[in-house]
Design an enzyme around this catalytic site. Structure first.
Site, PDB file in Angstrom:
ATOM      1  N   LYS A  52     -21.305 -12.568 -30.009  1.00 46.22           N
ATOM      2  CA  LYS A  52     -19.941 -12.103 -30.235  1.00 46.22           C
ATOM      3  C   LYS A  52     -19.710 -11.823 -31.722  1.00 46.22           C
ATOM      4  O   LYS A  52     -19.083 -10.807 -32.076  1.00 46.22           O
ATOM      5  CB  LYS A  52     -18.950 -13.149 -29.727  1.00 46.22           C
ATOM      6  CG  LYS A  52     -18.902 -13.244 -28.210  1.00 46.22           C
ATOM      7  CD  LYS A  52     -18.179 -14.497 -27.731  1.00 46.22           C
ATOM      8  CE  LYS A  52     -18.258 -14.628 -26.206  1.00 46.22           C
ATOM      9  NZ  LYS A  52     -17.727 -15.898 -25.708  1.00 46.22           N
ATOM     10  N   GLN A  96     -14.900 -21.388 -26.875  1.00 45.85           N
ATOM     11  CA  GLN A  96     -16.092 -21.227 -26.044  1.00 45.85           C
ATOM     12  C   GLN A  96     -16.183 -22.350 -25.013  1.00 45.85           C
ATOM     13  O   GLN A  96     -16.093 -23.533 -25.348  1.00 45.85           O
ATOM     14  CB  GLN A  96     -17.356 -21.229 -26.921  1.00 45.85           C
ATOM     15  CG  GLN A  96     -18.642 -20.968 -26.180  1.00 45.85           C
ATOM     16  CD  GLN A  96     -18.704 -19.580 -25.568  1.00 45.85           C
ATOM     17  OE1 GLN A  96     -18.294 -18.603 -26.167  1.00 45.85           O
ATOM     18  NE2 GLN A  96     -19.208 -19.505 -24.347  1.00 45.85           N
ATOM     19  N   ASP A 119      -9.121 -14.077 -24.415  1.00 44.76           N
ATOM     20  CA  ASP A 119      -9.945 -14.435 -23.261  1.00 44.76           C
ATOM     21  C   ASP A 119      -9.162 -14.311 -21.949  1.00 44.76           C
ATOM     22  O   ASP A 119      -9.747 -14.327 -20.868  1.00 44.76           O
ATOM     23  CB  ASP A 119     -10.453 -15.883 -23.396  1.00 44.76           C
ATOM     24  CG  ASP A 119     -11.953 -15.946 -23.601  1.00 44.76           C
ATOM     25  OD1 ASP A 119     -12.629 -14.924 -23.355  1.00 44.76           O
ATOM     26  OD2 ASP A 119     -12.464 -17.012 -24.001  1.00 44.76           O
TER      27      ASP A 119
END
Length: 286
Positions: A52, A96, A119
Protein backbone atom coordinates in the site's frame (compact mmCIF):
# COMPACT_ATOMS: atom_id res chain seq x y z
CA UNK A 1 -12.81 -18.46 -21.02
CA UNK A 2 -11.30 -15.02 -20.49
CA UNK A 3 -9.15 -13.91 -17.57
CA UNK A 4 -10.24 -10.85 -15.60
CA UNK A 5 -6.88 -9.09 -15.43
CA UNK A 6 -6.87 -7.14 -12.18
CA UNK A 7 -3.20 -6.28 -12.47
CA UNK A 8 -3.65 -4.47 -15.79
CA UNK A 9 -6.77 -2.62 -14.63
CA UNK A 10 -5.13 -1.62 -11.34
CA UNK A 11 -2.32 0.05 -13.30
CA UNK A 12 -4.89 1.98 -15.33
CA UNK A 13 -6.63 3.15 -12.16
CA UNK A 14 -3.34 4.04 -10.49
CA UNK A 15 -2.34 6.20 -13.48
CA UNK A 16 -5.70 7.97 -13.39
CA UNK A 17 -5.40 8.58 -9.64
CA UNK A 18 -1.89 9.99 -10.13
CA UNK A 19 -3.19 12.38 -12.77
CA UNK A 20 -6.04 13.55 -10.52
CA UNK A 21 -3.71 13.95 -7.54
CA UNK A 22 -1.52 16.27 -9.61
CA UNK A 23 -4.54 18.33 -10.60
CA UNK A 24 -5.82 18.49 -7.01
CA UNK A 25 -2.42 19.55 -5.70
CA UNK A 26 -1.92 22.24 -8.32
CA UNK A 27 -5.47 23.64 -8.27
CA UNK A 28 -6.28 23.46 -4.56
CA UNK A 29 -2.96 22.89 -2.85
CA UNK A 30 -4.25 19.59 -1.45
CA UNK A 31 -2.07 16.47 -1.43
CA UNK A 32 -4.07 13.39 -0.41
CA UNK A 33 -2.75 11.78 2.76
CA UNK A 34 -3.17 8.20 3.99
CA UNK A 35 -2.20 6.91 7.43
CA UNK A 36 -1.87 3.17 7.99
CA UNK A 37 -1.69 1.73 11.50
CA UNK A 38 -0.04 -1.67 11.86
CA UNK A 39 -0.21 -3.34 15.26
CA UNK A 40 2.11 -6.30 15.75
CA UNK A 41 4.43 -8.05 13.32
CA UNK A 42 2.25 -10.41 11.28
CA UNK A 43 4.24 -11.05 8.07
CA UNK A 44 1.19 -11.01 5.78
CA UNK A 45 -0.02 -7.74 7.29
CA UNK A 46 3.45 -6.22 6.93
CA UNK A 47 3.53 -7.25 3.27
CA UNK A 48 0.13 -5.68 2.58
CA UNK A 49 1.14 -2.45 4.33
CA UNK A 50 4.35 -2.25 2.30
CA UNK A 51 2.44 -2.75 -0.95
CA UNK A 52 0.00 0.00 0.00
CA UNK A 53 2.85 2.40 0.84
CA UNK A 54 4.56 1.75 -2.49
CA UNK A 55 1.30 2.26 -4.40
CA UNK A 56 0.71 5.57 -2.61
CA UNK A 57 4.22 6.74 -3.53
CA UNK A 58 3.69 5.85 -7.19
CA UNK A 59 0.36 7.73 -7.24
CA UNK A 60 1.70 10.85 -5.51
CA UNK A 61 -0.27 10.27 -2.30
CA UNK A 62 1.40 11.22 0.97
CA UNK A 63 1.45 8.18 3.24
CA UNK A 64 2.67 7.37 6.71
CA UNK A 65 2.77 4.05 8.54
CA UNK A 66 2.41 3.89 12.32
CA UNK A 67 3.95 0.61 13.46
CA UNK A 68 2.87 -0.28 16.98
CA UNK A 69 4.01 -3.30 19.01
CA UNK A 70 1.85 -6.36 19.68
CA UNK A 71 1.59 -5.22 23.31
CA UNK A 72 -0.16 -1.97 22.33
CA UNK A 73 -3.23 -1.43 24.49
CA UNK A 74 -6.65 -0.63 23.11
CA UNK A 75 -6.44 2.77 24.76
CA UNK A 76 -3.12 3.56 23.07
CA UNK A 77 -4.49 2.56 19.68
CA UNK A 78 -7.63 4.66 20.15
CA UNK A 79 -5.46 7.61 21.10
CA UNK A 80 -3.40 7.22 17.93
CA UNK A 81 -6.60 7.18 15.86
CA UNK A 82 -7.87 10.29 17.64
CA UNK A 83 -4.68 12.17 16.72
CA UNK A 84 -5.03 11.16 13.07
CA UNK A 85 -8.74 12.08 13.05
CA UNK A 86 -7.67 15.62 13.89
CA UNK A 87 -4.65 15.79 11.59
CA UNK A 88 -5.57 18.12 8.68
CA UNK A 89 -2.96 16.49 6.41
CA UNK A 90 -4.51 13.01 6.71
CA UNK A 91 -7.52 12.23 4.55
CA UNK A 92 -7.67 8.47 5.05
CA UNK A 93 -7.04 6.23 8.05
CA UNK A 94 -6.61 2.50 7.69
CA UNK A 95 -6.09 0.08 10.58
CA UNK A 96 -4.56 -3.12 9.23
CA UNK A 97 -6.52 -6.20 10.27
CA UNK A 98 -6.44 -8.56 12.05
CA UNK A 99 -5.70 -6.85 15.35
CA UNK A 100 -4.29 -8.65 18.41
CA UNK A 101 -6.97 -10.56 20.33
CA UNK A 102 -6.89 -8.24 23.36
CA UNK A 103 -8.13 -5.32 21.23
CA UNK A 104 -11.81 -4.85 20.36
CA UNK A 105 -11.78 -4.53 16.56
CA UNK A 106 -15.33 -3.15 16.31
CA UNK A 107 -14.54 -0.41 18.83
CA UNK A 108 -11.38 0.55 16.96
CA UNK A 109 -13.06 0.74 13.56
CA UNK A 110 -15.90 2.81 15.00
CA UNK A 111 -13.35 5.29 16.38
CA UNK A 112 -12.18 6.29 12.89
CA UNK A 113 -13.87 9.46 11.63
CA UNK A 114 -16.37 8.32 8.95
CA UNK A 115 -15.08 10.87 6.40
CA UNK A 116 -11.56 9.39 6.82
CA UNK A 117 -12.70 5.76 6.83
CA UNK A 118 -11.25 4.81 3.42
CA UNK A 119 -11.59 1.11 4.29
CA UNK A 120 -15.38 1.53 4.51
CA UNK A 121 -15.71 -0.39 7.78
CA UNK A 122 -17.26 2.29 10.02
CA UNK A 123 -20.94 1.55 10.80
CA UNK A 124 -21.95 4.83 9.17
CA UNK A 125 -20.31 3.88 5.87
CA UNK A 126 -21.68 0.34 6.14
CA UNK A 127 -25.17 1.80 6.54
CA UNK A 128 -24.74 4.18 3.62
CA UNK A 129 -23.55 1.31 1.43
CA UNK A 130 -26.48 -0.90 2.42
CA UNK A 131 -28.89 1.96 1.70
CA UNK A 132 -27.12 2.84 -1.58
CA UNK A 133 -26.37 6.36 -0.35
CA UNK A 134 -22.70 6.60 -1.28
CA UNK A 135 -19.94 6.92 1.30
CA UNK A 136 -16.92 4.63 1.19
CA UNK A 137 -17.17 1.03 0.03
CA UNK A 138 -14.58 -1.49 1.25
CA UNK A 139 -11.71 -1.72 -1.22
CA UNK A 140 -11.93 -5.41 -2.16
CA UNK A 141 -15.66 -5.51 -3.10
CA UNK A 142 -15.23 -2.14 -4.79
CA UNK A 143 -12.38 -3.59 -6.84
CA UNK A 144 -14.53 -6.54 -7.87
CA UNK A 145 -17.25 -4.21 -9.16
CA UNK A 146 -14.67 -2.23 -11.15
CA UNK A 147 -13.46 -5.47 -12.75
CA UNK A 148 -17.00 -6.43 -13.75
CA UNK A 149 -17.55 -2.96 -15.18
CA UNK A 150 -14.27 -3.01 -17.14
CA UNK A 151 -15.17 -6.27 -18.86
CA UNK A 152 -18.76 -5.27 -19.59
CA UNK A 153 -20.33 -7.74 -17.14
CA UNK A 154 -23.61 -6.21 -15.98
CA UNK A 155 -24.95 -7.79 -12.76
CA UNK A 156 -28.50 -6.55 -13.39
CA UNK A 157 -30.91 -9.47 -13.41
CA UNK A 158 -28.13 -12.00 -12.88
CA UNK A 159 -28.00 -14.60 -10.11
CA UNK A 160 -25.04 -13.52 -7.97
CA UNK A 161 -23.82 -15.94 -5.31
CA UNK A 162 -21.26 -14.91 -2.68
CA UNK A 163 -19.51 -17.57 -0.62
CA UNK A 164 -18.20 -16.04 2.61
CA UNK A 165 -20.15 -13.60 4.79
CA UNK A 166 -17.38 -11.53 6.37
CA UNK A 167 -17.90 -7.87 7.22
CA UNK A 168 -14.82 -7.04 5.14
CA UNK A 169 -15.73 -8.81 1.90
CA UNK A 170 -18.89 -10.95 1.79
CA UNK A 171 -21.51 -8.61 3.26
CA UNK A 172 -20.40 -5.46 1.42
CA UNK A 173 -20.03 -7.52 -1.77
CA UNK A 174 -23.66 -8.57 -1.38
CA UNK A 175 -24.73 -4.94 -0.87
CA UNK A 176 -22.88 -3.72 -3.97
CA UNK A 177 -24.36 -6.49 -6.13
CA UNK A 178 -27.84 -5.80 -4.75
CA UNK A 179 -27.34 -2.12 -5.53
CA UNK A 180 -26.45 -3.20 -9.09
CA UNK A 181 -29.80 -5.04 -9.30
CA UNK A 182 -28.47 -8.59 -9.11
CA UNK A 183 -30.49 -11.32 -7.39
CA UNK A 184 -28.06 -11.98 -4.57
CA UNK A 185 -27.47 -15.04 -2.38
CA UNK A 186 -25.02 -14.87 0.51
CA UNK A 187 -23.63 -18.24 1.64
CA UNK A 188 -21.56 -18.95 4.74
CA UNK A 189 -20.20 -21.69 6.96
CA UNK A 190 -23.69 -22.79 8.04
CA UNK A 191 -25.13 -22.97 4.52
CA UNK A 192 -26.52 -26.41 3.76
CA UNK A 193 -25.65 -27.96 0.38
CA UNK A 194 -23.40 -25.17 -0.86
CA UNK A 195 -23.27 -26.65 -4.36
CA UNK A 196 -27.03 -26.23 -4.81
CA UNK A 197 -26.46 -22.47 -4.57
CA UNK A 198 -23.20 -22.15 -6.50
CA UNK A 199 -24.53 -24.24 -9.40
CA UNK A 200 -27.20 -21.58 -9.96
CA UNK A 201 -24.77 -18.66 -10.06
CA UNK A 202 -24.28 -16.46 -13.11
CA UNK A 203 -21.70 -14.55 -11.06
CA UNK A 204 -19.89 -16.42 -8.29
CA UNK A 205 -17.73 -14.55 -5.75
CA UNK A 206 -15.73 -16.66 -3.31
CA UNK A 207 -13.76 -15.34 -0.34
CA UNK A 208 -13.36 -17.69 2.61
CA UNK A 209 -9.65 -18.59 2.69
CA UNK A 210 -10.04 -22.28 1.94
CA UNK A 211 -7.94 -23.62 -0.98
CA UNK A 212 -9.85 -25.24 -3.84
CA UNK A 213 -13.21 -25.06 -2.05
CA UNK A 214 -15.07 -24.60 -5.34
CA UNK A 215 -14.67 -27.47 -7.80
CA UNK A 216 -15.80 -28.08 -11.37
CA UNK A 217 -19.01 -29.88 -10.38
CA UNK A 218 -20.15 -26.87 -8.30
CA UNK A 219 -20.45 -24.39 -11.18
CA UNK A 220 -22.48 -24.16 -14.38
CA UNK A 221 -21.12 -23.49 -17.84
CA UNK A 222 -20.65 -19.82 -18.66
CA UNK A 223 -20.36 -18.64 -15.05
CA UNK A 224 -18.31 -15.56 -14.13
CA UNK A 225 -16.02 -16.54 -11.23
CA UNK A 226 -14.43 -13.96 -8.92
CA UNK A 227 -11.90 -15.69 -6.68
CA UNK A 228 -11.22 -13.37 -3.74
CA UNK A 229 -9.38 -15.95 -1.65
CA UNK A 230 -5.61 -16.10 -1.43
CA UNK A 231 -3.90 -19.02 0.26
CA UNK A 232 -0.25 -20.03 0.52
CA UNK A 233 0.30 -23.78 0.21
CA UNK A 234 3.07 -25.74 1.91
CA UNK A 235 5.14 -25.63 -1.28
CA UNK A 236 4.99 -21.81 -1.17
CA UNK A 237 2.61 -21.38 -4.10
CA UNK A 238 -0.37 -19.04 -3.96
CA UNK A 239 -3.84 -20.32 -4.84
CA UNK A 240 -7.37 -19.05 -4.44
CA UNK A 241 -10.52 -20.62 -3.06
CA UNK A 242 -11.44 -21.98 -6.51
CA UNK A 243 -9.83 -25.02 -8.12
CA UNK A 244 -8.72 -22.98 -11.13
CA UNK A 245 -7.56 -25.87 -13.33
CA UNK A 246 -10.90 -27.69 -13.27
CA UNK A 247 -13.26 -24.70 -13.00
CA UNK A 248 -11.73 -22.29 -15.55
CA UNK A 249 -12.74 -24.28 -18.68
CA UNK A 250 -16.42 -23.91 -17.71
CA UNK A 251 -16.22 -20.16 -17.11
CA UNK A 252 -16.92 -17.24 -19.40
CA UNK A 253 -14.66 -15.12 -17.18
CA UNK A 254 -12.49 -15.92 -14.16
CA UNK A 255 -9.96 -14.04 -12.03
CA UNK A 256 -6.48 -15.52 -11.68
CA UNK A 257 -4.78 -15.85 -8.29
CA UNK A 258 -2.54 -13.95 -7.95
CA UNK A 259 -3.15 -11.07 -10.34
CA UNK A 260 -6.94 -10.82 -10.11
CA UNK A 261 -8.70 -9.21 -7.16
CA UNK A 262 -5.57 -8.50 -5.07
CA UNK A 263 -4.18 -5.60 -7.14
CA UNK A 264 -7.68 -4.13 -7.42
CA UNK A 265 -7.96 -3.89 -3.64
CA UNK A 266 -4.98 -1.54 -3.45
CA UNK A 267 -6.13 0.46 -6.49
CA UNK A 268 -9.54 0.96 -4.87
CA UNK A 269 -7.89 2.13 -1.66
CA UNK A 270 -6.06 4.81 -3.67
CA UNK A 271 -9.38 5.86 -5.22
CA UNK A 272 -11.04 6.12 -1.81
CA UNK A 273 -8.14 8.21 -0.45
CA UNK A 274 -8.40 10.57 -3.42
CA UNK A 275 -12.16 10.80 -2.89
CA UNK A 276 -11.62 11.71 0.78
CA UNK A 277 -9.10 14.39 -0.17
CA UNK A 278 -11.49 15.94 -2.69
CA UNK A 279 -14.06 16.44 0.05
CA UNK A 280 -11.52 17.62 2.66
CA UNK A 281 -12.59 21.25 2.53
CA UNK A 282 -16.30 20.41 2.42
CA UNK A 283 -16.38 18.22 5.55
CA UNK A 284 -16.20 19.65 9.07
CA UNK A 285 -13.28 18.16 10.94
CA UNK A 286 -14.10 16.27 14.13
Amino acid sequence: MQLLDGKALSLEIEAKVKEEVMILTSSRGVTPGLAVILVGSDPASQAYVNMKAKACKRAGIYSITHEMPESTTESQLLNAISILNNDPNIDGILVQLPLPKHINTAKVLEAIAPHKDVDGFHPQNVGRLTSNLGGFAPATPMGVMRLLQKYGIDPQGKNAVIVGASNIVGKPMASLLLNANATTTLCHIYTKDLASHTQNADILCVGVGKPNLITESMVKKGVVVIDIGINRLEDGSLVGDVDFASVAPKCSYITPVPGGVGPMTIASLLENTLKAAKTRQETPQS
